[in-house]
Write a protein that holds these residues in place. Structure first.
Motif, short mmCIF file in Angstrom:
data_model
loop_
_atom_site.label_atom_id
_atom_site.label_comp_id
_atom_site.label_asym_id
_atom_site.label_seq_id
_atom_site.Cartn_x
_atom_site.Cartn_y
_atom_site.Cartn_z
N LEU A 46 12.31 5.68 7.18
CA LEU A 46 12.67 7.04 6.78
C LEU A 46 11.65 7.69 5.87
CD1 LEU A 46 14.83 9.28 6.75
CD2 LEU A 46 15.88 8.11 4.81
N GLN A 47 11.12 6.92 4.89
CA GLN A 47 10.24 7.55 3.91
C GLN A 47 8.87 7.91 4.49
OE1 GLN A 47 10.99 4.40 4.03
NE2 GLN A 47 9.60 3.04 2.96
N TYR A 48 8.56 7.43 5.70
CA TYR A 48 7.28 7.76 6.34
C TYR A 48 7.47 8.66 7.56
CZ TYR A 48 5.56 3.92 3.47
OH TYR A 48 5.23 3.11 2.41
N LEU A 49 8.58 9.37 7.58
CA LEU A 49 8.91 10.20 8.74
C LEU A 49 7.82 11.22 9.03
CD1 LEU A 49 11.13 10.70 10.84
CD2 LEU A 49 12.12 12.37 9.27
N ALA A 50 7.17 11.73 7.98
CA ALA A 50 6.14 12.75 8.17
C ALA A 50 4.94 12.22 8.95
CB ALA A 50 5.68 13.28 6.81
N TYR A 51 4.77 10.89 8.99
CA TYR A 51 3.62 10.29 9.67
C TYR A 51 3.88 9.99 11.14
CZ TYR A 51 2.08 9.26 4.87
OH TYR A 51 1.71 9.34 3.56
N GLN A 52 5.14 10.17 11.60
CA GLN A 52 5.49 9.71 12.95
C GLN A 52 4.70 10.42 14.03
OE1 GLN A 52 7.90 7.17 13.60
NE2 GLN A 52 6.88 7.27 15.58
N LYS A 53 4.44 11.70 13.85
CA LYS A 53 3.72 12.45 14.88
C LYS A 53 2.31 11.89 15.07
CE LYS A 53 2.42 17.16 16.19
NZ LYS A 53 2.47 18.60 15.81
N LEU A 78 0.85 -1.19 0.00
CA LEU A 78 0.00 0.00 0.00
C LEU A 78 0.89 1.24 0.00
CD1 LEU A 78 -2.50 -1.17 2.74
CD2 LEU A 78 -3.20 -0.56 0.44
N THR A 79 0.53 2.25 -0.79
CA THR A 79 1.27 3.50 -0.77
C THR A 79 0.87 4.29 0.47
OG1 THR A 79 -0.39 4.76 -1.99
CG2 THR A 79 1.24 3.53 -3.29
N GLY A 80 1.71 5.26 0.81
CA GLY A 80 1.40 6.09 1.96
C GLY A 80 0.09 6.83 1.81
N GLU A 81 -0.22 7.29 0.58
CA GLU A 81 -1.47 8.00 0.35
C GLU A 81 -2.67 7.07 0.52
OE1 GLU A 81 1.23 8.25 -1.53
OE2 GLU A 81 1.77 10.28 -0.91
N GLU A 82 -2.54 5.83 0.07
CA GLU A 82 -3.63 4.87 0.26
C GLU A 82 -3.85 4.58 1.74
OE1 GLU A 82 -3.59 2.02 -3.68
OE2 GLU A 82 -1.96 1.81 -2.26
N VAL A 83 -2.77 4.45 2.47
CA VAL A 83 -2.88 4.18 3.91
C VAL A 83 -3.60 5.33 4.61
CG1 VAL A 83 -1.57 3.91 6.04
CG2 VAL A 83 -0.86 2.67 3.98
N LEU A 84 -3.23 6.56 4.28
CA LEU A 84 -3.90 7.70 4.91
C LEU A 84 -5.38 7.72 4.58
CD1 LEU A 84 -1.51 10.79 4.60
CD2 LEU A 84 -2.01 9.40 6.61
N ARG A 85 -5.73 7.38 3.34
CA ARG A 85 -7.14 7.37 2.96
C ARG A 85 -7.90 6.34 3.77
NH1 ARG A 85 -10.03 4.09 -0.01
NH2 ARG A 85 -8.20 3.02 -0.87
#
Length: 782
Positions: free
Chosen positions: A228-235, A101-108
């Motif tokens: 690393l590539q999902y660092l923006a999601y850590q918060k 799953l891509t990060g955008e799909e996961v967020l959706r």
């Protein structure tokens, strides 16, 4: 014999579990395709399963939401209980994770499930079994929450479906759910956080062979870090997986708002197309090497393009390819030119090497190329057959503390005749008589004239510097300045700035420290401690020093205080505690200097400092038993009675006779300059990607003269953890219970926000857990 249920034509079996079997069927009366869920007939005699089956239909029947499975019918035929519900043909999140799953799909997906949960919680129901298998997809790929079989009303009094049985799937259960406590919607959001992590990484954050092991990790293990590539999601993950429900998102809509803000702040894609397994150390190293090779190849081609003739001197052979890729026509500012260069370099490399289009590798290419450009070719200018290349030497790096001030060169362009384009010069390093390489050869690329000028003469303004003189004990210790290339020399001249010093000597413990040169000469002093090898006996001088001093202690008078807080569940009820006799508490958190002597003397492994520094920083990565062992060793070595503080003693000292939330008052904004924390403290030890510990005593002490009771590192205390104070002793003693698994930690840490530094805030960890934000201090009985 085919399954027969009146009103339905069963087409085929879709799935089967221990409790029920799901069939694809057609509801004949309306011609609707449905999923027919039929309970296993062998479970009919168990009232609990029948109740659970009925409960699912009853609850879902009261929920109407596009992301919650719809119930069309419920009934019983002979010995078969059945439910007709939405047919969701596109599989589950569990199925999707196998293909990625891509990060955008996961967020959706997370956003849609959060919306479903917000609706369910608003109606008064907690799902209690959020997991990938229970999140399905419609034909339009929208996510649908299913299986409300173990859901309960928020107002239900029972903690468990059966006495002694905690309901849920162990890998996805919240800390309060694993302990059998009452749960609310925040427990579902924790479980959704586990699914969030699993969708992004393909693995579960907490694993173990037994359910008990997994449960303990949910209770006490640190929140996992994303690749690393999902660092923006850590918060977002940190807030979903907070151990304390009060620190999580309080509602699904809060989570949706956080996702919206995240996407709003990032106009470019938040993730790369690189699979997590691609971002290994080897892959990153390979990408960096490739980037460096490309940069060096480009420089080599530039040098190969140089020509010389008696008539023209040095000149650059015209190259349409180089001009097209690296330069813009006409004159431009240095800033815009650098931007154009970086953009065109990336474009050219992307065409030649398509695999470098991955975001991580592309980022490394930009960093490597710009870094080499600053080092070798600071002031690139336009090039054409009538023009030449202008290169400013690496001396411009002086402003970034990466070269010696003596190497600054600022060769100016000259104009040989009126009306001509500016003629640039390339500054090439040459050796001079002094051997410091400070002379530069200015080559006129049009006329071929070669002139040598000193950097001092070329500099338009004198650089202000100050002397750095490091004093060391022993005097022969080696001194290095780690963030500049020049070798340290006593009294060396440096411009104002921060410098990272390392002082070492054989047989002594190395020390590292940052110093600041402002507007005067600087003479810092370092005294190294003699190293103690594992198993080596301490010298009599060292033993005497420990016996005479030990950690610096502060006498704390006896007294009474109100312990707890009326608005915090785990700190209730508020009760009066009396500390009957005076004690002494360590003025600072136990440091690496303190602990390393103990570890070496007892042949223990030295704990990691997380690359933050040892010395007078608080010791970290020690578990409860390590802390207790240190206190015991200190008692045996000094002849005094040291131990860990009780929870009541710790809060009494932290409050320091105050009745406010923090020792400084009730305003959380006043934490700035008073504590080291992640948000709200304005700490110089907190950065974009995390926070680290500060040397002890970096911030003011409280009224008792004790430092860092708020922030820096959380601290082990002696008590076993209980989720309230009902059984807590009123005389300041520790709460000790049989089979104590979790121990209390107090004070908050550098990774916490300022709100978590209040004197009454409690947390807990399993006694075997160690963490980079967990340390301790000791008390001494007087």
């Amino acid at each position: 014999m085919a399954l027969q249920i009146p009103g339905y034509r069963v087409v085929r079996k879709i799935n089967q579990g221990g409790m029920s079997t799901v069939y694809l069927a057609i509801q004949i009366s309306v011609g609707r395709v449905v999923a027919l869920k039929v309970m296993n007939p062998q479970l009919n005699n168990d009232p609990a399963f029948s109740e659970r089956f009925q409960r699912e239909a009853t609850i879902v029947g009261q929920l109407s939401h596009p992301n919650i499975v719809a119930i069309y019918d419920i009934g019983r035929h002979e010995d078969l209980n059945y439910i007709a519900m939405d047919y969701l043909p596109n599989g589950s999140v569990h199925d999707r994770m196998s293909t990625g799953l891509t990060g955008e799909e996961v967020l959706r997906v997370i956003r849609e499930v959060a919306s479903a949960l917000d609706h369910a919680h608003e109606k008064g129901y907690v799902h209690r079994d959020i997991k990938p298998e229970n999140i399905l997809f419609r034909t339009d790929n929208s996510a649908v929450l299913s299986d409300f079989g173990v859901a309960r009303g928020v107002s239900a009094n029972s903690r468990m479906t059966h006495v002694g049985t905690v309901v849920g799937t162990p890998h996805y259960m919240s800390p309060e759910q694993t302990k059998g406590n009452n749960v609310d919607g925040r427990s579902d959001l924790y479980s959704l956080g586990i699914v969030f992590y699993e969708m992004l990484t393909g693995s579960l954050p907490y694993q173990g062979e037994e359910a008990v092991t997994i449960a303990l990790k949910h209770i006490s293990a640190p929140i996992p870090k994303l690749p690393l590539q999902y660092l923006a999601y850590q918060k977002i993950l940190d807030k979903l997986l907070a151990k304390d429900p009060e620190q999580r998102f309080q509602r699904g809509r809060d989570l949706i708002q956080a996702i919206d803000e995240l996407e709003k702040n990032f106009h470019t894609p938040l993730t790369s197309s690189v699979h997590p397994t691609d971002l290994t150390v080897i892959a990153l190293a390979r990408a960096l090497v490739n980037a460096t090779v490309h940069a060096l190849r480009w420089r080599w081609n530039k040098l190969r393009a140089l020509r010389w003739s008696p008539e023209r001197g040095f000149y650059a052979r015209p190259s349409s390819k180089i001009t097209e890729i690296f330069f813009n026509e006409g004159q431009s500012s240095i800033h815009s030119q650098r931007t154009q260069i970086a953009t065109r370099v990336n474009g050219a490399l992307d065409e030649k090497h398509t695999h470098h289009k991955k975001l991580a590798v592309g980022f490394l290419l930009v960093v490597a190329l710009l870094g080499l450009g600053v080092w070798w070719n600071k002031g690139l200018q336009d090039i054409s057959p009538a023009e030449t290349i202008a290169t400013n030497s690496a001396a411009n790096n002086t402003t970034n503390n990466t070269s010696n001030p003596a190497q600054v060169s600022n060769t100016q362009a000259t104009t040989p005749f009126a009306g001509a384009q500016p003629v640039a010069t390339a500054a090439l390093p040459m050796a001079n008589d002094s051997g410091d390489g400070s002379a530069m050869a200015a080559v006129d690329m049009t006329s071929g004239n070669l002139a040598v000028e000193s950097s001092a003469a070329a500099s338009s303004e004198p650089l202000i510097t100050f002397a750095l003189q490091v004093k060391t004990v022993p005097a022969q210790a080696r001194v290095r300045v780690l963030n500049i290339p020049e070798r340290y020399q006593p009294g060396m001249q440096l411009p104002p700035g921060s410098y990272h010093l390392e002082v070492s000597h054989p047989g002594y413990d190395m020390q590292r420290s940052w110093v600041e040169i402002t507007d005067q000469d600087l003479s810092p002093s370092f005294t190294l401690n003699q190293s103690l090898k594992p198993g080596e006996a301490m010298s009599s001088e060292l033993v005497a020093a420990i016996k005479s001093q030990g950690p610096e202690m502060v006498r704390i008078p006896s007294g009474s205080f109100l312990m707890g807080h009326k608005d915090t569940v785990t700190a209730m009820p508020v009760h009066k505690v009396t500390i009957n006799k005076a004690i002494a508490m360590s003025k600072y958190e136990i440091t690496f200097d303190d602990y390393d002597i103990f570890a070496q003397a007892t042949n223990r492994a030295l704990p990691s400092d997380n690359r933050w520094g040892r010395g007078n920083r608080p010791v970290i990565n020690v578990n409860f038993e390590d802390a207790r062992a240190y206190a015991k060793w200190l008692s045996e070595t000094t002849g005094k009675k040291y131990r860990l503080p009780t929870e009541a003693e710790w809060e009494y000292v932290a409050r320091a006779n105050s009745k406010s939330l923090f020792w400084w008052g009730d305003d959380v904004k006043d934490a700035a300059g008073r504590a080291n924390c992640r948000r709200g403290c304005n700490s110089k030890f907190s950065g974009l990607f995390g926070a680290k510990t500060a040397p002890v005593g970096s911030y003011p002490a409280n009224a008792f003269g004790i430092y860092d009771t708020a922030g820096n590192v959380a601290e082990w205390v002696e008590d076993c953890f209980a989720d309230n104070y009902n059984l807590h002793p009123k005389n300041g003693q520790a709460l000790l219970i049989k089979n104590c698994d979790a121990r209390v930690v107090r004070g908050g840490s550098a990774k916490d926000n300022a709100e978590r530094l209040a004197s009454h805030i409690r947390d807990y960890h399993h006694a075997e857990i160690f963490d980079s934000h967990l340390g301790f201090r000791v008390v001494m009985d007087l």
